[in-house]
Design a protein around this motif. Structure first.
Motif, PDB file in Angstrom:
ATOM      1  N   TYR A  40     -43.018 -23.074  43.652  1.00  0.00           N
ATOM      2  CA  TYR A  40     -43.430 -21.701  43.171  1.00  0.00           C
ATOM      3  C   TYR A  40     -42.733 -20.487  43.422  1.00  0.00           C
ATOM      4  N   VAL A  41     -41.568 -20.905  44.473  1.00  0.00           N
ATOM      5  CA  VAL A  41     -40.613 -19.788  44.611  1.00  0.00           C
ATOM      6  C   VAL A  41     -39.109 -20.006  44.272  1.00  0.00           C
ATOM      7  N   ILE A  42     -38.784 -21.431  44.448  1.00  0.00           N
ATOM      8  CA  ILE A  42     -37.275 -21.573  44.367  1.00  0.00           C
ATOM      9  C   ILE A  42     -36.899 -22.056  42.964  1.00  0.00           C
ATOM     10  N   ILE A  43     -37.608 -23.114  42.468  1.00  0.00           N
ATOM     11  CA  ILE A  43     -37.688 -23.589  41.124  1.00  0.00           C
ATOM     12  C   ILE A  43     -37.749 -22.866  39.841  1.00  0.00           C
ATOM     13  N   PRO A  44     -38.642 -22.117  39.795  1.00  0.00           N
ATOM     14  CA  PRO A  44     -39.025 -21.250  38.550  1.00  0.00           C
ATOM     15  C   PRO A  44     -37.777 -20.317  38.416  1.00  0.00           C
ATOM     16  N   PRO A  45     -37.168 -19.554  39.330  1.00  0.00           N
ATOM     17  CA  PRO A  45     -35.873 -18.527  38.850  1.00  0.00           C
ATOM     18  C   PRO A  45     -35.126 -19.385  38.296  1.00  0.00           C
ATOM     19  N   ALA A  46     -34.839 -20.574  38.811  1.00  0.00           N
ATOM     20  CA  ALA A  46     -33.454 -21.407  38.278  1.00  0.00           C
ATOM     21  C   ALA A  46     -33.670 -21.897  36.964  1.00  0.00           C
ATOM     22  N   GLN A  47     -34.963 -22.242  36.684  1.00  0.00           N
ATOM     23  CA  GLN A  47     -35.455 -22.723  35.500  1.00  0.00           C
ATOM     24  C   GLN A  47     -35.475 -21.646  34.302  1.00  0.00           C
ATOM     25  N   LEU A  48     -35.788 -20.380  34.668  1.00  0.00           N
ATOM     26  CA  LEU A  48     -35.749 -19.403  33.816  1.00  0.00           C
ATOM     27  C   LEU A  48     -34.443 -19.064  33.641  1.00  0.00           C
ATOM     28  N   TYR A  49     -33.539 -18.806  34.760  1.00  0.00           N
ATOM     29  CA  TYR A  49     -32.135 -18.537  34.500  1.00  0.00           C
ATOM     30  C   TYR A  49     -31.414 -19.625  33.523  1.00  0.00           C
ATOM     31  N   ASN A  50     -31.920 -20.949  33.594  1.00  0.00           N
ATOM     32  CA  ASN A  50     -31.324 -21.925  32.789  1.00  0.00           C
ATOM     33  C   ASN A  50     -31.630 -21.728  31.384  1.00  0.00           C
ATOM     34  N   THR A  51     -32.781 -21.279  31.071  1.00  0.00           N
ATOM     35  CA  THR A  51     -33.092 -21.174  29.795  1.00  0.00           C
ATOM     36  C   THR A  51     -32.503 -19.847  29.276  1.00  0.00           C
ATOM     37  N   PHE A  52     -32.303 -18.874  29.882  1.00  0.00           N
ATOM     38  CA  PHE A  52     -31.720 -17.628  29.435  1.00  0.00           C
ATOM     39  C   PHE A  52     -30.100 -17.789  29.214  1.00  0.00           C
ATOM     40  N   GLU A  53     -29.624 -18.735  29.958  1.00  0.00           N
ATOM     41  CA  GLU A  53     -28.099 -19.048  29.895  1.00  0.00           C
ATOM     42  C   GLU A  53     -27.975 -19.899  28.704  1.00  0.00           C
ATOM     43  N   VAL A  54     -28.661 -21.047  28.538  1.00  0.00           N
ATOM     44  CA  VAL A  54     -28.607 -22.104  27.463  1.00  0.00           C
ATOM     45  C   VAL A  54     -28.592 -21.220  26.047  1.00  0.00           C
ATOM     46  N   ARG A  55     -29.894 -20.313  26.084  1.00  0.00           N
ATOM     47  CA  ARG A  55     -30.172 -19.620  24.828  1.00  0.00           C
ATOM     48  C   ARG A  55     -28.790 -18.543  24.530  1.00  0.00           C
ATOM     49  N   SER A  56     -28.355 -17.812  25.506  1.00  0.00           N
ATOM     50  CA  SER A  56     -27.345 -16.915  25.262  1.00  0.00           C
ATOM     51  C   SER A  56     -26.265 -17.437  24.867  1.00  0.00           C
ATOM     52  N   LYS A  57     -25.708 -18.720  25.342  1.00  0.00           N
ATOM     53  CA  LYS A  57     -24.615 -19.387  24.917  1.00  0.00           C
ATOM     54  C   LYS A  57     -24.667 -19.944  23.545  1.00  0.00           C
ATOM     55  N   LEU A  58     -25.895 -20.247  23.144  1.00  0.00           N
ATOM     56  CA  LEU A  58     -26.014 -20.919  21.813  1.00  0.00           C
ATOM     57  C   LEU A  58     -26.067 -19.838  20.758  1.00  0.00           C
ATOM     58  N   ARG A  59     -26.494 -18.516  21.425  1.00  0.00           N
ATOM     59  CA  ARG A  59     -26.620 -17.330  20.345  1.00  0.00           C
ATOM     60  C   ARG A  59     -25.120 -16.649  20.030  1.00  0.00           C
ATOM     61  N   MET A  60     -24.176 -16.967  21.417  1.00  0.00           N
ATOM     62  CA  MET A  60     -22.829 -16.499  21.226  1.00  0.00           C
ATOM     63  C   MET A  60     -22.114 -17.413  20.402  1.00  0.00           C
ATOM     64  N   LEU A  61     -22.416 -18.664  20.460  1.00  0.00           N
ATOM     65  CA  LEU A  61     -21.741 -19.785  19.639  1.00  0.00           C
ATOM     66  C   LEU A  61     -22.241 -20.045  18.077  1.00  0.00           C
ATOM     67  N   ARG A  62     -23.379 -18.966  18.011  1.00  0.00           N
ATOM     68  CA  ARG A  62     -23.806 -19.043  16.688  1.00  0.00           C
ATOM     69  C   ARG A  62     -24.416 -20.330  16.033  1.00  0.00           C
ATOM     70  N   LEU A  63     -25.010 -20.977  17.396  1.00  0.00           N
ATOM     71  CA  LEU A  63     -25.525 -22.181  16.812  1.00  0.00           C
ATOM     72  C   LEU A  63     -27.041 -22.163  16.863  1.00  0.00           C
ATOM     73  N   LYS A  64     -27.736 -23.250  16.151  1.00  0.00           N
ATOM     74  CA  LYS A  64     -29.209 -23.011  16.028  1.00  0.00           C
ATOM     75  C   LYS A  64     -30.039 -23.137  17.480  1.00  0.00           C
ATOM     76  N   GLN A  65     -30.921 -22.462  17.473  1.00  0.00           N
ATOM     77  CA  GLN A  65     -31.707 -22.344  18.722  1.00  0.00           C
ATOM     78  C   GLN A  65     -32.785 -23.439  18.907  1.00  0.00           C
ATOM     79  N   PRO A  66     -32.731 -24.336  19.633  1.00  0.00           N
ATOM     80  CA  PRO A  66     -33.837 -25.449  19.770  1.00  0.00           C
ATOM     81  C   PRO A  66     -34.876 -24.598  20.456  1.00  0.00           C
ATOM     82  N   ARG A  67     -36.131 -25.437  20.151  1.00  0.00           N
ATOM     83  CA  ARG A  67     -37.349 -25.152  20.270  1.00  0.00           C
ATOM     84  C   ARG A  67     -37.532 -25.139  22.023  1.00  0.00           C
ATOM     85  N   GLN A  68     -37.336 -26.352  22.474  1.00  0.00           N
ATOM     86  CA  GLN A  68     -37.615 -26.642  23.909  1.00  0.00           C
ATOM     87  C   GLN A  68     -35.990 -26.638  24.422  1.00  0.00           C
TER      88      GLN A  68
END
Length: 149
Positions: A40-68
């Protein structure tokens, strides 16, 4: 303001980084030994960061965004979350220092402004007294001229 020109600033930043290492290690230990803190304290921020990082990298590379976005494994997420929280700790300390310095400067400027305002009021009071004296003297001069005629 360049921090490189101030050896004290470099020393302070180095000290803050050194302090964050044991804090990160403590968070890592708590993440391993306390499931509540890990989940409840350590893992949720890491997962959220991972999601934002992956989505931003895919957006910068102009690739299709995955649903999950695939989730990080618990040990990797624990390490990333502990690192993020230790950096947030250092960032909070830095913000505290900045707030302290700004408030100290603000109080100093406010004190200077109050002193200037007090001096201005004292000068205004003296000018008013001098104006009153000049008016009184002008009345006396008119009375003396009238008496001489």
């Amino acid at each position: 303001m360049v921090i490189g020109s101030f050896p004290v600033g470099k020393l302070l930043i180095f000290g803050m980084k050194r302090v964050s290492k044991p804090f990160g290690d403590l968070l890592m230990w708590m993440g391993k030994h306390h499931p509540f803190i890990r989940h409840y304290v350590i893992i949720p921020p890491a997962q959220l960061y991972n999601t934002f990082e992956v989505r931003s990298k895919l957006r910068m590379l102009r690739l299709k965004q995955p649903r999950q976005i695939p989730r990080l494994s618990p040990p990797i997420a624990t390490r990333l979350g502990a690192d993020m929280l230790s950096e947030a700790f250092v960032f909070g300390i830095g913000l505290g220092f900045i707030y302290y310095e700004v408030s100290k400067t603000y109080k100093k400027n406010q004190k200077q402004n109050q002193e200037i305002e007090d001096q201005r009021k004292a000068l205004d009071k003296r000018v008013d007294c001098i104006s009153a004296d000049v008016e009184q003297q002008e009345k006396e001069i008119k009375w003396i001229r009238a008496a001489l005629k």
